[in-house]
Write a protein that holds these residues in place. Structure first.
Motif, PDB file in Angstrom:
ATOM      1  N   ALA A 198      15.386 -40.668-114.795  1.00 27.22           N
ATOM      2  CA  ALA A 198      14.454 -39.544-114.509  1.00 27.22           C
ATOM      3  C   ALA A 198      13.480 -40.065-113.862  1.00 27.22           C
ATOM      4  O   ALA A 198      13.051 -41.305-113.934  1.00 27.22           O
ATOM      5  N   ALA A 199      12.738 -38.997-113.260  1.00 23.96           N
ATOM      6  CA  ALA A 199      11.484 -39.346-112.112  1.00 23.96           C
ATOM      7  C   ALA A 199      10.690 -38.193-112.457  1.00 23.96           C
ATOM      8  O   ALA A 199      11.063 -37.196-113.034  1.00 23.96           O
ATOM      9  N   VAL A 200       9.398 -38.258-112.246  1.00 22.60           N
ATOM     10  CA  VAL A 200       8.420 -37.029-112.404  1.00 22.60           C
ATOM     11  C   VAL A 200       8.149 -36.784-111.050  1.00 22.60           C
ATOM     12  O   VAL A 200       7.715 -37.437-109.978  1.00 22.60           O
ATOM     13  N   VAL A 201       8.673 -35.380-110.490  1.00 25.59           N
ATOM     14  CA  VAL A 201       8.623 -34.860-109.287  1.00 25.59           C
ATOM     15  C   VAL A 201       7.848 -33.654-109.507  1.00 25.59           C
ATOM     16  O   VAL A 201       8.063 -32.848-110.048  1.00 25.59           O
ATOM     17  N   THR A 202       6.756 -33.479-108.609  1.00 28.19           N
ATOM     18  CA  THR A 202       5.763 -32.062-108.674  1.00 28.19           C
ATOM     19  C   THR A 202       6.045 -31.480-107.062  1.00 28.19           C
ATOM     20  O   THR A 202       4.637 -31.539-106.717  1.00 28.19           O
ATOM     21  N   SER A 203       6.947 -31.157-106.716  1.00 26.20           N
ATOM     22  CA  SER A 203       7.218 -30.640-105.436  1.00 26.20           C
ATOM     23  C   SER A 203       7.109 -28.999-105.596  1.00 26.20           C
ATOM     24  O   SER A 203       7.254 -28.423-106.814  1.00 26.20           O
ATOM     25  N   GLY A 204       7.336 -28.356-104.341  1.00 27.50           N
ATOM     26  CA  GLY A 204       7.547 -26.901-104.532  1.00 27.50           C
ATOM     27  C   GLY A 204       8.732 -26.445-104.989  1.00 27.50           C
ATOM     28  O   GLY A 204       8.905 -25.857-106.015  1.00 27.50           O
TER      29      GLY A 204
ATOM     30  N   TYR B 149       7.426 -39.675-102.778  1.00 28.19           N
ATOM     31  CA  TYR B 149       8.041 -41.000-102.965  1.00 28.19           C
ATOM     32  C   TYR B 149       7.880 -41.163-104.465  1.00 28.19           C
ATOM     33  O   TYR B 149       7.011 -42.047-104.942  1.00 28.19           O
ATOM     34  N   PRO B 150       8.511 -40.283-105.305  1.00 28.51           N
ATOM     35  CA  PRO B 150       8.277 -40.499-106.643  1.00 28.51           C
ATOM     36  C   PRO B 150       8.686 -41.503-107.418  1.00 28.51           C
ATOM     37  O   PRO B 150       8.296 -41.759-108.875  1.00 28.51           O
ATOM     38  N   TYR B 151       9.647 -42.199-107.063  1.00 27.60           N
ATOM     39  CA  TYR B 151      10.476 -43.076-107.795  1.00 27.60           C
ATOM     40  C   TYR B 151      10.494 -44.520-107.164  1.00 27.60           C
ATOM     41  O   TYR B 151      10.764 -44.556-105.883  1.00 27.60           O
ATOM     42  N   TYR B 152      10.037 -45.682-107.936  1.00 23.47           N
ATOM     43  CA  TYR B 152      10.281 -47.214-107.470  1.00 23.47           C
ATOM     44  C   TYR B 152      10.568 -47.827-108.848  1.00 23.47           C
ATOM     45  O   TYR B 152       9.786 -47.681-109.845  1.00 23.47           O
ATOM     46  N   SER B 153      11.325 -48.697-108.720  1.00 20.65           N
ATOM     47  CA  SER B 153      11.818 -49.383-109.779  1.00 20.65           C
ATOM     48  C   SER B 153      12.537 -50.862-109.587  1.00 20.65           C
ATOM     49  O   SER B 153      13.572 -50.831-108.521  1.00 20.65           O
ATOM     50  N   GLN B 154      12.305 -52.115-110.040  1.00 19.84           N
ATOM     51  CA  GLN B 154      13.121 -53.193-110.167  1.00 19.84           C
ATOM     52  C   GLN B 154      13.307 -53.470-111.427  1.00 19.84           C
ATOM     53  O   GLN B 154      13.959 -54.651-111.645  1.00 19.84           O
ATOM     54  N   HIS B 155      13.363 -52.545-112.438  1.00 16.35           N
ATOM     55  CA  HIS B 155      13.667 -52.820-113.661  1.00 16.35           C
ATOM     56  C   HIS B 155      14.258 -51.577-114.284  1.00 16.35           C
ATOM     57  O   HIS B 155      14.030 -50.503-114.122  1.00 16.35           O
ATOM     58  N   ASP B 156      15.008 -51.600-115.440  1.00 18.11           N
ATOM     59  CA  ASP B 156      15.853 -50.714-116.170  1.00 18.11           C
ATOM     60  C   ASP B 156      15.926 -51.047-117.501  1.00 18.11           C
ATOM     61  O   ASP B 156      16.803 -51.615-117.934  1.00 18.11           O
ATOM     62  N   PRO B 157      14.890 -50.527-118.232  1.00 20.75           N
ATOM     63  CA  PRO B 157      15.057 -50.728-119.841  1.00 20.75           C
ATOM     64  C   PRO B 157      16.196 -50.060-120.568  1.00 20.75           C
ATOM     65  O   PRO B 157      16.415 -50.453-121.653  1.00 20.75           O
TER      66      PRO B 157
ATOM     67  N   GLN C 188      14.923 -50.073-105.957  1.00 18.58           N
ATOM     68  CA  GLN C 188      15.510 -48.762-106.052  1.00 18.58           C
ATOM     69  C   GLN C 188      14.134 -47.869-105.741  1.00 18.58           C
ATOM     70  O   GLN C 188      13.172 -47.900-106.445  1.00 18.58           O
ATOM     71  N   ARG C 189      14.430 -46.915-104.446  1.00 17.61           N
ATOM     72  CA  ARG C 189      13.406 -45.972-104.151  1.00 17.61           C
ATOM     73  C   ARG C 189      13.998 -44.734-104.114  1.00 17.61           C
ATOM     74  O   ARG C 189      15.014 -44.423-103.355  1.00 17.61           O
ATOM     75  N   GLY C 190      13.467 -43.885-104.547  1.00 12.19           N
ATOM     76  CA  GLY C 190      13.673 -42.147-104.462  1.00 12.19           C
ATOM     77  C   GLY C 190      12.696 -41.482-103.812  1.00 12.19           C
ATOM     78  O   GLY C 190      11.296 -41.562-103.957  1.00 12.19           O
ATOM     79  N   LEU C 191      13.140 -40.862-102.579  1.00 11.72           N
ATOM     80  CA  LEU C 191      12.085 -40.070-101.632  1.00 11.72           C
ATOM     81  C   LEU C 191      12.557 -38.813-101.449  1.00 11.72           C
ATOM     82  O   LEU C 191      14.111 -38.671-101.356  1.00 11.72           O
ATOM     83  N   TYR C 192      11.739 -37.814-101.212  1.00 23.35           N
ATOM     84  CA  TYR C 192      12.264 -36.624-100.644  1.00 23.35           C
ATOM     85  C   TYR C 192      11.359 -35.950 -99.366  1.00 23.35           C
ATOM     86  O   TYR C 192      10.326 -36.481 -99.559  1.00 23.35           O
TER      87      TYR C 192
END
Length: 368
Positions: free
Chosen positions: A116-122, A280-288, A302-306
């Motif tokens: 999951a990521a927090v995304v607040t786009s249109g 660019y709502p998501y960046y992580s080097q760890h996965d709990p 890991q990077r998520g971009l829109y």
């Protein structure tokens, strides 16, 4: 944006969820529960078996889907923790046998890597915790069908969803002209290891007319140093060797600059953000979610971009191809990289659309 609320509309409003699976008027919230009749008796679909495909919407038109909402657990066990990549969302317009949308559920809502990521786009909004929404207009002339396939190893205990839509008296009321209708498309791709000096293909094989409206990129970097010098290219209509539109770099295409960097306690860190049209709502080097006695939670970055091309759609009249270079930079200068790249392309076009590449199976979609 609220002008349409001040006059009579040429449509009626409907919604589909597990409480009213056919969107029928006057038939929502009918299921009974321990609380009594019409008291939250069917809030979700339960126990979707591995390999099963469930039809969420089967709507006769003309109409337009205006909002879709999902939520589901990210994992069923510690070992089976990629539900958002294992569920496949498909959409079919006007009797199609091949989908116009085919995408892992999470990636469609900019929640790549099965997380999951927090995304607040249109057009895409993902809120805590895994409240995944989209507002892409999805018109159809005669029929719309939306399905979800469970390619996860285990049953999906609870799948919550709602599909809000409009029904029109005729196609002209929907579009203004019976032949003026572009339908919504979305396609997921992945290249687990890109090839040196070969651009990653976000989208190709598009024939017809329409406009490209967005890109979601789920990038796992496999090499050190800065990763974002690659240019996005849009080959429009008769373009061959060179595109008509080209960005100046990857972070530039997503609206950032200078490596998304800021100084914090004497070291450089990347800044995440989410805005109406780019983020660019998501960046992580760890996965709990995957921590156990057998492995730790360290992952490759890991990077998520829109980027949404809503005020600036990429218009094409005959064909379209979209690619991005894999170029990095270091003290030695620019260099060709090899990374793990996945993407979703979003566009509108007239039908029929070209065939999509085969969607990789669930194991091949698993993030690193």
């Amino acid at each position: 944006m609220f002008a349409s609320l001040t006059h009579t509309q040429p449509f009626v409003s409907r919604a589909i969820n597990a409480e009213n699976p056919n969107g029928e008027p006057g038939k929502a919230a009918m299921a009974a529960s321990a609380l009594g009749p019409s008291r939250k008796g069917s809030p979700c679909l339960r126990n979707i078996a591995p390999g099963a495909t469930v039809t969420l919407a089967d709507i006769d038109g003309p109409g337009q889907i205006t909002h879709i909402w999902f939520t589901v657990d990210e994992k069923t066990t510690d070992a089976d923790c990629y539900v958002l990549r294992d569920l496949v969302l498909r959409m079919y317009w006007d009797g199609e046998t091949e989908p116009s949308v085919e995408c892992p559920l999470g990636d469609f809502f900019c929640c790549g890597f099965g997380r999951a990521a927090v995304v607040t786009s249109g057009p895409v909004v993902a809120l805590p915790s895994r409240g995944m929404n989209c507002y892409w207009p999805m018109p159809f002339r005669r029929h719309a069908r939306i399905t979800v396939e469970n390619q996860h190893a285990n049953p999906i205990k609870d799948l919550f969803y709602q599909i809000d839509y409009r029904l029109y008296d005729d196609v002209a009321s929907l579009t203004g002209a019976a032949d003026d209708l572009l339908t919504f498309h979305a396609q997921w791709r992945r290249q687990p290891i890109t090839q040196p000096a070969q651009d990653y293909v976000v989208l190709d094989g598009v024939r017809g007319s329409g406009h490209y409206v967005g890109t979601y990129l789920a990038l796992t970097t496999l090499e050190r140093y800065w990763w974002g010098e690659g240019e996005f290219k849009f080959y429009i209509d008769s373009d061959t060797d060179y595109p008509t539109i080209c960005s100046t770099g990857t972070e530039d295409y997503f609206g950032g600059a200078w490596s998304f960097a800021r100084q914090e306690h004497g070291r450089t860190v990347e800044q995440c953000y989410s805005t109406e049209f780019l983020g660019y709502p998501y960046y992580s080097q760890h996965d709990p979610l995957i921590h156990s006695d057998y492995h730790d939670d360290v992952t490759p970055p890991q990077r998520g971009l829109y980027r949404w091309h809503i005020p600036d759609p990429i218009v094409f009249r005959e064909r379209l191809t979209v690619t991005v270079q894999q170029i990095g930079s270091a003290a030695c200068g620019a260099f060709e990289r090899q990374d793990d790249v996945a993407s979703v392309a979003y566009w509108y076009q007239n039908e029929p659309h070209g065939s999509f590449p085969a969607l990789p199976d669930a194991r091949a979609r698993r993030p690193r």
